[in-house]
Design a protein around this motif. Sequence first.
Motif, PDB file in Angstrom:
ATOM      1  N   THR A 164     -53.706 -65.281 -11.044  1.00  0.00           N
ATOM      2  CA  THR A 164     -54.262 -66.639 -10.978  1.00  0.00           C
ATOM      3  C   THR A 164     -55.773 -66.640 -10.804  1.00  0.00           C
ATOM      4  OG1 THR A 164     -53.755 -66.642  -8.598  1.00  0.00           O
ATOM      5  CG2 THR A 164     -52.146 -67.669 -10.073  1.00  0.00           C
ATOM      6  N   TYR A 184     -52.902 -67.871 -16.481  1.00  0.00           N
ATOM      7  CA  TYR A 184     -51.950 -68.921 -16.869  1.00  0.00           C
ATOM      8  C   TYR A 184     -52.635 -70.166 -17.438  1.00  0.00           C
ATOM      9  CZ  TYR A 184     -49.053 -65.988 -13.884  1.00  0.00           C
ATOM     10  OH  TYR A 184     -48.404 -64.918 -13.319  1.00  0.00           O
ATOM     11  N   GLU A 185     -53.965 -70.192 -17.458  1.00  0.00           N
ATOM     12  CA  GLU A 185     -54.661 -71.393 -17.914  1.00  0.00           C
ATOM     13  C   GLU A 185     -54.605 -71.560 -19.424  1.00  0.00           C
ATOM     14  OE1 GLU A 185     -58.586 -71.396 -16.337  1.00  0.00           O
ATOM     15  OE2 GLU A 185     -57.916 -71.337 -14.242  1.00  0.00           O
TER      16      GLU A 185
END
Length: 661
Positions: free
Chosen positions: A639, A644-645
């Motif tokens: 993260t 995950y963006e």
Amino acid sequence: MITPMDQLLLVGRKPVAHDVLVSLQSLGVVHVDRLEPTDEGLERFALPADEQHRKQVWDRVVARAGGLLVALRVDPDAPGTGKGELPADPEGVAERVDAVGDQVDALLAERADVEEELALAELYLPLFRDLAPTLAQLESSRWLVGAATLVPATSLERLRGELQRELEGRFTLSTKTRGREVLVIVAAMRSDAAAMRAALGKAGAGELQLPERYRPLGIAKAVHTMEERQQTLPRRLTSIVGELDKLALQHGPRLKTLHRVAQNHQERLERLTDLAEGRFAFALQGWVPSVDRQKVVDALQRQYSDALLVRHRPADEHHDVGVPVRLENAAWARPFQGLLSVLAPPAYGSFDPTWTLAIFFPLFFGVIVGDMAFGMIFAWIAWLLRKRGHAGKALSLGPLGIVVPPDALKWISTIMFYSAAWTVVWGFIYGEFFGTFLEYFPPGNPVFYPPKEGYDGMIQILLFRVEIFLPVILLAIAFGVIQVLGGWVIRVVYGIKHGDMKHVYEGIGMFAGLLALVIFATAFLSDNLNPVVNGIVLVGFAVFLVCVVLARMPLMLIELVSNGGNILSYLRLFAVGLAAALVAKLVTELGFAIADSLPIIGPILGIVVGVFVHLLALVLKIIGYTLQPLRLHYVEFFTKFGYYESSGRPYQPFKLLGGKP
């Protein structure tokens, strides 16, 4: 690393569209994308009527052949055979598949019928064997009628009462206890048959009747037939299974080849609909790894010359959207791409964390388990899995319904080898072999001894984690600092690479703030606060605040506290490992206690009990040992650099699956 990609644009005459797809499928390296028509005069490529018919036939062949491979228990991914000529048309392939399918269908239908009849006999025969002597006589009587039912013992009086009310004593009742239930036979005058059955219904007792297939025979002959069939049907069932195995051996390889040929044609016709077409030309868009681009261009130009125009350009990792991602790492890290495959791949042009998984996952696993004996067991299991994978055999996990393919067994075994090696290393550091076994053995001069007064042996334990906690706690936090701060460094590097200053400021600010927080906490807990430390901490927090303003992200103030918690989350390496060590210690001490309490047989029994309980505890906890390191990577680490963006999509080249194109 993420393999560099090139975009391909092919424009050619419509008559060669199908042939171009054949060539691309043979080359097997081009990821074909759907090309959305944007110009007037262009539209989605429409399959002609004859191609639509061919596709329908190939679709049916794929479904039919795939179903037969499953029914015959043939691995569809195993190599097929190229012996003999293949039919040139889909109808010919369908005819060959149907010829095998008709034989298989007949055997499967018979097997289902045999299994159903065996199940019926197993269910009904014990009951009707007891009922037959009485019901057979009633069945042949001109004046009497009988019915049987099975009721709970507590419901017998209710049944008797309902019969009395309906028949007013014109019945007789016979019972036989079967466990907690009672088998009841009721006899009455044939003229009272309807009233008798009404009484059964009111009492909630269903009448026992023969299965439909046996009912015309009558009860006596039905019982005799069921007994006879119970003897002969298992032999027929075995024979059917043998015939299916023979068909699998005889037709399985050819069936796999036909299945793959059909899949190739099906895929090719589906890809035609991804093209755009005009009145005279077609256009195709796709992606190819940069290292393979020239090979593709040369092959197409050599084969089609002026009939096909080929254009290509490097993928723009800053602006292109949806570039397929192929991960290509060094051999030592490549197996860990499997652990990353449970998630969507990283976006093209972003950071590939495969190598960090390769370094830290086995290390964290070893820190948690830290037992030389368990490490050796893991290495042995890894060797078995690798051997099975190289033999081309899948692994079925039974009741879980999971089948691990041979290729997956290879990379899983490699990860297990790495993890086993670190488990042995940390087991030596902790002095653990089946827990504290080597602290007792050999008696009088054990291999390991704790760093405490009054103990002696060959090797002093370097980290006595079951009693001296601080070194392992600090080690776990150090891992957290490395990964969490390292994640923000990656954020800065890739922010600079893509010209995204917001991410640059965010990464610098979070790194500076967390570093200041770590330095302050370390100095405070060690009672070492001084003007120099305070100055460094203030500078770090000042940089953090400036970056909050520049990034325009006020939530970074909350995120800083959350990231501090992420670092502390790495204490699970200590906590889960300590729990594992204490369980292993207790089990080993249990074994020694049994050995000391019983003469002669005690040592043997102690070893057996100790090993069994150790292995049982290991099986029950192995999932936790695996998930905790993965969680630290997937949640605490990934993260930070924005994994995950913006996820990518996997590279799926258009290629032949086997057989002829």
